[in-house]
Enzyme design. Structure first.
Site, PDB file in Angstrom:
ATOM      1  N   TYR A 482       0.837  -1.201   0.000  1.00  0.00           N
ATOM      2  CA  TYR A 482       0.000   0.000   0.000  1.00  0.00           C
ATOM      3  C   TYR A 482       0.878   1.259   0.000  1.00  0.00           C
ATOM      4  O   TYR A 482       0.961   1.976  -0.964  1.00  0.00           O
ATOM      5  CB  TYR A 482      -0.958  -0.007   1.190  1.00  0.00           C
ATOM      6  CG  TYR A 482      -1.951   1.137   1.154  1.00  0.00           C
ATOM      7  CD1 TYR A 482      -3.067   1.070   0.324  1.00  0.00           C
ATOM      8  CD2 TYR A 482      -1.763   2.283   1.921  1.00  0.00           C
ATOM      9  CE1 TYR A 482      -3.981   2.122   0.265  1.00  0.00           C
ATOM     10  CE2 TYR A 482      -2.670   3.336   1.868  1.00  0.00           C
ATOM     11  CZ  TYR A 482      -3.774   3.252   1.041  1.00  0.00           C
ATOM     12  OH  TYR A 482      -4.669   4.294   0.977  1.00  0.00           O
ATOM     13  N   SER A 562      -6.382   1.066  -4.374  1.00  0.00           N
ATOM     14  CA  SER A 562      -6.461   2.494  -4.078  1.00  0.00           C
ATOM     15  C   SER A 562      -5.082   3.117  -4.238  1.00  0.00           C
ATOM     16  O   SER A 562      -4.524   3.094  -5.330  1.00  0.00           O
ATOM     17  CB  SER A 562      -7.051   2.704  -2.683  1.00  0.00           C
ATOM     18  OG  SER A 562      -7.460   4.027  -2.492  1.00  0.00           O
ATOM     19  N   ASP A 645     -17.647   3.801  -7.749  1.00  0.00           N
ATOM     20  CA  ASP A 645     -16.550   4.229  -6.887  1.00  0.00           C
ATOM     21  C   ASP A 645     -16.491   5.749  -6.904  1.00  0.00           C
ATOM     22  O   ASP A 645     -16.040   6.352  -7.877  1.00  0.00           O
ATOM     23  CB  ASP A 645     -15.226   3.643  -7.368  1.00  0.00           C
ATOM     24  CG  ASP A 645     -14.094   3.875  -6.375  1.00  0.00           C
ATOM     25  OD1 ASP A 645     -14.266   4.690  -5.449  1.00  0.00           O
ATOM     26  OD2 ASP A 645     -13.036   3.242  -6.528  1.00  0.00           O
ATOM     27  N   HIS A 680     -15.715   1.602  -3.865  1.00  0.00           N
ATOM     28  CA  HIS A 680     -14.295   1.508  -3.570  1.00  0.00           C
ATOM     29  C   HIS A 680     -13.947   0.222  -2.831  1.00  0.00           C
ATOM     30  O   HIS A 680     -12.776  -0.102  -2.669  1.00  0.00           O
ATOM     31  CB  HIS A 680     -13.871   2.727  -2.750  1.00  0.00           C
ATOM     32  CG  HIS A 680     -12.405   3.009  -2.798  1.00  0.00           C
ATOM     33  ND1 HIS A 680     -11.718   3.226  -3.978  1.00  0.00           N
ATOM     34  CD2 HIS A 680     -11.474   3.106  -1.803  1.00  0.00           C
ATOM     35  CE1 HIS A 680     -10.450   3.451  -3.716  1.00  0.00           C
ATOM     36  NE2 HIS A 680     -10.268   3.372  -2.407  1.00  0.00           N
TER      37      HIS A 680
END
Length: 710
Positions: A482, A562, A645, A680
């Site tokens: 991430y 993301s 999203d 999302h």
């Protein structure tokens, strides 16, 4: 099928099998119209030929047609993956176990969520007393035909007589809030709309609740318009939303967000204001009786988070003078507000604190693993909470007067279990433990450290079956990351990742910079002009896995969502030779226009401002959409997004995919999978989540040589 056996040499077998690899080369992509669109920024012409794909798929027929054609190609391709159906079946079996949320006690009643295994949405239950019979209160599975409408949050009154709950439709960040009478099950007329990025907190007397909302959007703008003018309201029960009282707003600073909490004693509202995603807050204390407001933390310089209060003593966590966080307090009765340290900064990162029964329960991260310590209100250590192993623990909410609290524990090989804990005695007991269709002890969770490009020591978790670990052979490996927004990646269970390991693969999570694993310095080391460190850390993780013989050179897959989708796109551009396959999920792919849609403007804290020259040059250097390398062999890439999203609008993924498909990137496919009636990630129905996981992992398995057919 899905035995814990080593699949050495599987990649070579796939290539050697007649027609096997040939059938899975890049298909003919749908035609995507390119326009002569460009912006001149700081003397540089930046082409944006697919800007029209930013348009809302629900409004623009051409975009909707493009989505339909892309999905048709992708669906046909994924359906041909050997073993994909068996993978979906096994993920379904592993998902089919009873799951509970952490209970919350109110007025002697215990509220909690439960999923019987394959329900698309978890159901809210209530018990009269800890051992009372469960009674169903809210079943979101009855709200829509496709089960894409979810229960997004809930909060009982202090006496447990009413429950406040939020409804999320189609994965959107927007919420509709309603109230139920617990005794009768009647849904009251009270309805609040246009709620987003909000807490839901009752007045202690149950007369009403506090929430935050944005103004209503114009027609056709609901899922793309920028979110500004966040305002805190109080809704009095039995009145329409139009009568709600404004509690706090900043019309001169429309970019600010405001989060409201009612103090433990019920006398105050604590409003925490932020300008973006960074942990820099201004905190205002509002007297509920008089409405008088007092700024107790000015300036947006540091993180200050309310923990609780006992009488007039208020406890907060902060990174002010403590990059790894500490606990401080002040006495409201004093004329001049003076902060006093209660629990000093430790060697480990302080992740959060709760105040329960006259004790402070502190959650620390030790190399991204949980450690829970209990202190008295003077900051003296009382004890540590014994945890089952390497994993993640959380929860520990409760009442300042009672000693009961609940927490969860999970790890990569252990689904979430719920425990009841007494802060007075230190007694811990199991409240809900899942029965699963595998043996957790058949899997090994290890933590390793590797060295990044600039010499930084970075941790990663490595999870494999014991058989694979003991063999010492290199196997196809899924590397996840991430690296942003001060978010820590800690151990957690995933049925789909377990299915990957059952098939003989390894799963790795890299705790790269940009996250919060080591506090503010770790976050700062991977944001703004330091963002390249994030990509270097992830690349170094892949190089380390190959060098140590954990995965073969042609067996490394990468995945992120993301900000992690940005990560996958960036490293695929920078080191296409290192990875065999990748999944970029709901990613931020156009780094020059991210701040123009919905919540994108908040992200400048991590990414910088596209309209500032230094930031612009840095963003352009790694923006996935702008850096696709024509004429280079790329890994097989599956981009995933969803039409609803409204956090990272799907136009990011649409444009990036169009750029990939327009370039000459070798024989491996560059595909996009676009979910409908999803957002999302949160609120996604179980069946959709399983189907998506099978598509993604089946794709990654094929191109890394992980045989799903054995």
């Amino acid at each position: 099928m899905f035995r814990n056996t080593l699949l050495a040499g599987a990649a070579a077998v796939l290539v050697a099998s007649p027609g096997y690899a040939q059938d899975m080369t890049a298909p003919e992509y749908p035609e995507t119209r390119a326009q002569d669109v460009a912006d001149l920024q700081f003397g540089e012409r930046v082409a944006d030929p697919y800007r029209w794909l930013e348009n809302d798929v629900r409004v623009d027929e051409e975009v909707a047609d493009w989505v339909e054609r892309q999905n048709a190609v992708t669906d046909a391709f994924l359906a041909r993956i050997p073993g994909r159906e068996a993978l979906e079946q096994r993920i379904t079996e592993l998902t089919d176990y009873e799951r509970f949320g952490i209970p919350q006690e109110a007025g002697g009643r215990y509220f909690y969520t439960r999923n019987n295994g394959l329900q698309n949405q978890s159901v809210l239950y209530m018990r009269e007393g800890l051992d009372g019979a469960p009674r169903q209160l809210i079943d979101p599975n009855e709200w829509s035909d496709d089960d894409a409408t979810a229960l997004a949050g809930w909060s009982p009154t202090k006496d447990g007589s009413k429950i406040l709950y939020a409804i999320q439709d189609g994965g959107s960040d927007w919420r509709t809030v309603k109230v139920m009478d617990v005794a009768t099950g009647e849904v009251l007329e009270d309805t609040v709309e246009w709620v987003k990025f909000s807490g839901l907190d009752w007045a202690k007397d149950g007369s009403g609740f506090y929430y935050s909302r944005f103004p209503a959007t114009g027609e056709g703008e609901t899922f793309q318009a920028l979110n500004t003018d966040h305002t805190v309201y109080f809704h009095k029960l039995g009145t329409p939303q139009s009568a709600d009282t404004v509690v706090f707003k900043t019309p001169d600073a429309p970019e600010l967000n405001h989060f409201a909490q009612v103090s433990d004693d019920g006398a105050y509202v604590i409003v925490t204001s932020s300008s973006g995603t960074d942990d820099r807050y201004e905190v205002t204390l509002i007297d509920r009786a008089t409405g008088a407001a007092r700024v107790i933390v000015p300036g947006f310089d540091h993180s200050y988070s309310y923990v609780g209060n006992v009488d007039g003593t208020f406890f907060f966590t902060t990174n002010d003078g403590a990059p790894l966080e500490k606990v401080v307090k002040f006495d409201l009765a004093e004329g001049d507000l003076t902060w006093e340290t209660v629990i000093p900064e430790a060697k480990e990162t302080l992740g959060g604190v709760s105040l329960v029964g006259g004790k402070l329960v502190a959650s620390y991260l030790v190399d991204a693993k949980s450690k829970i310590s209990v202190f008295d209100l003077a900051g003296n250590p009382v004890r540590e909470v014994a945890l089952p192993g390497i994993g993640t623990a959380g929860g520990f909410d409760g009442d300042t007067e009672g000693s009961e609290t609940f927490y969860y524990f999970t790890s990569y090989n252990r689904p979430t279990s719920i425990y009841r804990y007494d802060v007075a005695t230190g007694d811990s007991e199991s409240w809900a433990a899942p029965e699963v269709k595998f043996n957790p002890d058949d899997y090994v969770v290890e933590q390793k450290f590797y060295t990044s490009k600039d010499g930084t020591r970075v941790p990663m978790f490595l999870v494999r079956s014991k058989a694979v670990a003991e063999s010492g052979e290199a196997v196809p490996t899924l590397l996840y990351g991430y690296g942003g927004f001060n978010i820590s990646l800690t151990p957690g269970f995933s049925p789909s990742r377990l299915a990957w390991m059952e098939a003989g693969g390894a799963y790795v999570v890299a705790n790269i910079r940009g996250g919060g694993e080591y506090g503010k310095p770790w976050h700062d080391g991977g944001r703004l002009l330091n963002k390249q460190n994030v990509f270097d850390d992830f690349i170094a993780a892949g190089e380390s896995l190959i060098a140590e013989g954990i995965t073969p050179e042609d067996g490394l897959a990468i995945q992120g969502g993301s900000n992690g989708g940005l990560l996958v796109g960036a490293v695929a551009n920078q080191r296409p030779d290192l990875f065999a396959a990748g999944n970029a999920a709901v990613g931020v792919m156009d780094m020059l226009r991210f701040d123009r849609f919905t919540a994108g403007r908040y992200w400048v804290d991590d990414y910088g401002y596209p309209n500032k020259e230094e930031d612009f040059k840095n963003l352009l250097a790694y923006s996935p959409y702008h850096n696709v390398k024509d004429g280079t062999d790329y890994p097989a890439l599956l981009v995933t997004t969803a039409d609803t999203d409204d956090r990272v609008v799907p136009g990011h993924s649409f444009k990036y995919t169009a750029a990939l498909q327009a370039a000459q990137l070798g024989d491996k496919p560059q595909l996009i999978r676009i979910e409908t009636r999803a957002g999302h990630g949160s609120g996604k129905p179980t069946d959709k989540a399983i189907e998506e996981a099978a598509d993604i992992l089946g794709f990654l398995a094929y191109f890394t040589g992980l045989d799903l057919t054995d």
